[in-house]
Write a protein that holds these residues in place. Structure first.
Motif: not given
Length: 294
Positions: A113-114, A117-118, A123-124, A126
């Protein structure tokens, strides 16, 4: 029981980010794996243990890609769109850890997930990555015994060519061998029998030491002292066929990572090492420095 892979730090984000960068270069930019890994690790500047973790993730993902994709597809309603960027690759890396490397599920899921997110595209997705990774952690391993691993992990063109040339039994044996981590082949400067005992390795007829036991390479006896280097047994044979080369000049083309260069230099040759990839030549220099060879 299979030993659990050691995670290098509290989150392992650096190692996993390097793994993602390498595998993106392979799939998105079609860079050779060794070149992609070398470039990623060079940029990440990881400690040896972290770098080993990166390599383990990438290699397991590629060895078991067919099984990994099958498991992921089971938990997706439809394939991830192109606009998701590296989301699929992040899931593949996470699945490799969960299914085959036995890393703690919470660490794998949180890191996936991290990583998503980067990235401005991933990130859309995650939330989806989180959900699928959790399902893989809970249900994925139970699916593996029923899968045709050899068939899934082998590209169709290779499978068909092997079937044409060999029997199905031989084809499956080849495919199965490809999924197994190979033994560690070692070339030594001298005293092969002594080092075979110290390294718990078998001395092959060609002079190569073959070690099947695990452990970090950097922690093995003689590594820090430059007594030996990693070199596939088959790759060590060509230099031996040259005969006595002390004082002679030898050009080693496509030299990285430097096994033959080290072998030739240790035999007393004046070696000119050449490689197209600048990042890979850095690795040659690093290896020769450790071995005290010029």
């Amino acid at each position: 029981m299979k030993p659990r892979a050691k995670q290098p730090d509290a989150q392992g984000i650096g190692a996993r980010a390097a793994a993602l960068a390498a595998i993106q270069a392979v799939f998105f930019s079609e860079r050779p794996l060794t070149e992609a890994l070398d470039a990623s690790l060079s940029q990440a500047k990881l400690e040896a243990r972290d770098a080993a973790f990166t390599r383990a993730i990438v290699m397991m993902t590629l060895r078991r890609l067919g099984e990994i994709d099958h498991v992921i597809a089971t938990f997706l309603r439809e394939p991830l769109p192109v606009r998701s960027g590296p989301a699929e690759l992040i899931l593949r890396l996470a699945a490799a850890e969960l299914l085959f490397l036995d890393v703690a599920p919470h660490a794998v899921v949180n890191s996936a997930v991290a990583l998503a997110d980067k990235d401005h595209r991933a990130r859309h997705f995650k939330g989806l990555i989180n959900a699928v990774a959790r399902r893989i952690a809970g249900e994925g391993k139970a699916m593996l015994p029923s899968l045709d691993a050899e068939r899934l992990n082998t590209p169709p063109w290779a499978w068909d060519n092997w079937l044409t040339a060999y029997s199905e039994e031989t084809t499956r044996a080849i495919a199965k061998a490809h999924s197994i981590e190979p033994p560690l082949d070692i070339s030594v400067k001298s005293d092969a029998e002594v080092w075979a005992e110290k390294l718990e390795a078998k001395l092959l007829p060609t002079g190569t030491l073959r070690r099947t036991a695990g452990g970090r390479i950097e922690d093995l006896p003689g590594y820090a002292d430059g007594a030996w280097w990693i070199q596939d047994a088959a790759a060590a044979i060509p230099a031996q066929l040259l005969g006595p080369i002390k004082g002679k000049t030898v050009i080693d083309l496509c030299a990285a990572p430097g096994g033959k260069t080290a072998q030739l230099a240790a035999a007393g040759a004046n070696v000119i090492a050449v490689d197209l990839a600048f990042e890979r030549m850095k690795r040659v220099t690093t290896n020769l420095t450790r071995l005290n060879l010029k």
